[in-house]
Design a protein around this motif. Structure first.
Motif, PDB file in Angstrom:
ATOM      1  N   GLU A   1      10.330  17.417  40.575  1.00  0.00           N
ATOM      2  CA  GLU A   1      10.707  16.488  39.516  1.00  0.00           C
ATOM      3  C   GLU A   1      10.524  17.206  38.188  1.00  0.00           C
ATOM      4  N   VAL A   2      11.544  17.165  37.353  1.00  0.00           N
ATOM      5  CA  VAL A   2      11.470  17.791  36.041  1.00  0.00           C
ATOM      6  C   VAL A   2      10.518  16.972  35.176  1.00  0.00           C
ATOM      7  N   VAL A   3       9.476  17.633  34.657  1.00  0.00           N
ATOM      8  CA  VAL A   3       8.494  16.962  33.813  1.00  0.00           C
ATOM      9  C   VAL A   3       8.690  17.337  32.351  1.00  0.00           C
ATOM     10  N   GLY A   4       9.112  18.582  32.115  1.00  0.00           N
ATOM     11  CA  GLY A   4       9.288  19.039  30.744  1.00  0.00           C
ATOM     12  C   GLY A   4      10.344  20.121  30.644  1.00  0.00           C
ATOM     13  N   LEU A   5      10.684  20.461  29.400  1.00  0.00           N
ATOM     14  CA  LEU A   5      11.650  21.516  29.108  1.00  0.00           C
ATOM     15  C   LEU A   5      10.944  22.599  28.302  1.00  0.00           C
ATOM     16  N   ALA A   6      11.462  23.816  28.362  1.00  0.00           N
ATOM     17  CA  ALA A   6      10.828  24.929  27.667  1.00  0.00           C
ATOM     18  C   ALA A   6      11.807  25.604  26.715  1.00  0.00           C
ATOM     19  N   ASP A   7      11.250  26.270  25.709  1.00  0.00           N
ATOM     20  CA  ASP A   7      12.061  27.047  24.782  1.00  0.00           C
ATOM     21  C   ASP A   7      12.256  28.471  25.281  1.00  0.00           C
ATOM     22  N   ARG A   8      11.323  28.943  26.114  1.00  0.00           N
ATOM     23  CA  ARG A   8      11.362  30.324  26.589  1.00  0.00           C
ATOM     24  C   ARG A   8      10.842  30.381  28.014  1.00  0.00           C
ATOM     25  N   ARG A   9      11.040  31.530  28.645  1.00  0.00           N
ATOM     26  CA  ARG A   9      10.493  31.751  29.983  1.00  0.00           C
ATOM     27  C   ARG A   9       9.118  32.372  29.817  1.00  0.00           C
ATOM     28  N   GLY A  10       8.109  31.532  29.898  1.00  0.00           N
ATOM     29  CA  GLY A  10       6.749  31.984  29.666  1.00  0.00           C
ATOM     30  C   GLY A  10       6.042  32.368  30.947  1.00  0.00           C
ATOM     31  N   PRO A  11       4.732  32.490  30.880  1.00  0.00           N
ATOM     32  CA  PRO A  11       3.951  32.846  32.070  1.00  0.00           C
ATOM     33  C   PRO A  11       3.979  31.725  33.120  1.00  0.00           C
ATOM     34  N   ALA A  12       3.511  32.071  34.313  1.00  0.00           N
ATOM     35  CA  ALA A  12       3.544  31.128  35.428  1.00  0.00           C
ATOM     36  C   ALA A  12       2.788  29.838  35.121  1.00  0.00           C
ATOM     37  N   SER A  13       1.711  29.931  34.369  1.00  0.00           N
ATOM     38  CA  SER A  13       0.946  28.723  34.045  1.00  0.00           C
ATOM     39  C   SER A  13       1.787  27.750  33.215  1.00  0.00           C
ATOM     40  N   GLU A  14       2.594  28.265  32.298  1.00  0.00           N
ATOM     41  CA  GLU A  14       3.493  27.393  31.525  1.00  0.00           C
ATOM     42  C   GLU A  14       4.609  26.856  32.411  1.00  0.00           C
ATOM     43  N   ALA A  15       5.101  27.676  33.316  1.00  0.00           N
ATOM     44  CA  ALA A  15       6.195  27.260  34.197  1.00  0.00           C
ATOM     45  C   ALA A  15       5.760  26.115  35.107  1.00  0.00           C
ATOM     46  N   ARG A  16       4.534  26.157  35.610  1.00  0.00           N
ATOM     47  CA  ARG A  16       4.043  25.091  36.486  1.00  0.00           C
ATOM     48  C   ARG A  16       3.946  23.751  35.765  1.00  0.00           C
ATOM     49  N   ALA A  17       3.817  23.788  34.452  1.00  0.00           N
ATOM     50  CA  ALA A  17       3.732  22.545  33.676  1.00  0.00           C
ATOM     51  C   ALA A  17       5.101  21.888  33.490  1.00  0.00           C
ATOM     52  N   LEU A  18       6.186  22.577  33.873  1.00  0.00           N
ATOM     53  CA  LEU A  18       7.526  22.038  33.687  1.00  0.00           C
ATOM     54  C   LEU A  18       7.972  21.115  34.819  1.00  0.00           C
ATOM     55  N   TYR A  19       7.239  21.117  35.933  1.00  0.00           N
ATOM     56  CA  TYR A  19       7.684  20.331  37.082  1.00  0.00           C
ATOM     57  C   TYR A  19       6.509  19.769  37.873  1.00  0.00           C
ATOM     58  N   SER A  20       6.844  18.765  38.669  1.00  0.00           N
ATOM     59  CA  SER A  20       5.899  18.178  39.617  1.00  0.00           C
ATOM     60  C   SER A  20       6.486  18.424  41.001  1.00  0.00           C
ATOM     61  N   ASP A  21       5.741  19.099  41.859  1.00  0.00           N
ATOM     62  CA  ASP A  21       6.245  19.510  43.163  1.00  0.00           C
ATOM     63  C   ASP A  21       6.027  18.415  44.203  1.00  0.00           C
ATOM     64  N   HIS A  22       7.120  17.970  44.835  1.00  0.00           N
ATOM     65  CA  HIS A  22       7.070  16.959  45.892  1.00  0.00           C
ATOM     66  C   HIS A  22       7.599  17.536  47.200  1.00  0.00           C
ATOM     67  N   SER A  23       7.563  18.860  47.335  1.00  0.00           N
ATOM     68  CA  SER A  23       8.098  19.533  48.515  1.00  0.00           C
ATOM     69  C   SER A  23       7.268  19.213  49.751  1.00  0.00           C
ATOM     70  N   PRO A  24       7.948  19.123  50.905  1.00  0.00           N
ATOM     71  CA  PRO A  24       7.186  18.939  52.138  1.00  0.00           C
ATOM     72  C   PRO A  24       6.362  20.185  52.434  1.00  0.00           C
ATOM     73  N   ALA A  25       5.274  20.004  53.136  1.00  0.00           N
ATOM     74  CA  ALA A  25       4.411  21.139  53.476  1.00  0.00           C
ATOM     75  C   ALA A  25       5.165  22.111  54.370  1.00  0.00           C
ATOM     76  N   PRO A  26       4.957  23.413  54.180  1.00  0.00           N
ATOM     77  CA  PRO A  26       5.647  24.378  55.040  1.00  0.00           C
ATOM     78  C   PRO A  26       5.148  24.258  56.478  1.00  0.00           C
ATOM     79  N   VAL A  27       6.034  24.540  57.407  1.00  0.00           N
ATOM     80  CA  VAL A  27       5.687  24.474  58.819  1.00  0.00           C
ATOM     81  C   VAL A  27       4.808  25.677  59.153  1.00  0.00           C
ATOM     82  N   PRO A  28       3.619  25.438  59.688  1.00  0.00           N
ATOM     83  CA  PRO A  28       2.742  26.571  59.983  1.00  0.00           C
ATOM     84  C   PRO A  28       3.246  27.376  61.173  1.00  0.00           C
ATOM     85  N   ARG A  29       2.935  28.662  61.162  1.00  0.00           N
ATOM     86  CA  ARG A  29       3.316  29.546  62.256  1.00  0.00           C
ATOM     87  C   ARG A  29       2.475  29.184  63.480  1.00  0.00           C
TER      88      ARG A  29
END
Length: 117
Positions: free
Chosen positions: A67-95
């Motif tokens: 889910e889009v939570v925010g917009l950015a002016d630039r492509r910043g570090p990963a910590s800033e990128a994580r603040a742009l979205y809320s992850d609702h992805s299903p858990a990966p299938v374990p090996r």
């Protein structure tokens, strides 16, 4: 994060949120129809997204639902990128079990071909 604009190009947002290494790769995924915005398939990289939009797309061997939570002016570090979205992805299938060795793979291939060791 910016508050002045309310919409941003889809390919640019995917790149700034660090889902794709280059903006060209993000645009290609959108153009090929692999991205859905609020459940609708989108084929134009310039499609506008804003806070509250739900994106569904494939990344490597996972299906991502964010889910889009925010917009950015630039492509910043990963910590800033994580603040742009809320992850609702299903858990990966374990090996299941350990990773097969080369010997295991050769035996599996031989059994599929109908030949034996």
């Amino acid at each position: 994060m910016t508050t002045a604009t309310t919409r941003q190009r889809l390919d640019r947002w995917l790149w700034q949120a660090r889902f794709f290494k280059t903006r060209t790769l993000a645009a290609r995924q959108v153009t090929e129809g692999h991205v859905r915005v609020n459940g609708d398939r989108v084929t134009k990289p310039a499609h506008g997204v804003g806070p509250g939009d739900a994106l569904t797309f494939r990344q490597a061997d996972r299906i991502r639902v964010v889910e889009v939570v925010g917009l950015a002016d630039r492509r910043g570090p990963a910590s800033e990128a994580r603040a742009l979205y809320s992850d609702h992805s299903p858990a990966p299938v374990p090996r299941v079990g350990p990773r097969p060795t080369g010997r295991d793979r050769r035996r599996l291939d031989a059994s599929r071909d109908g030949t034996a060791d």
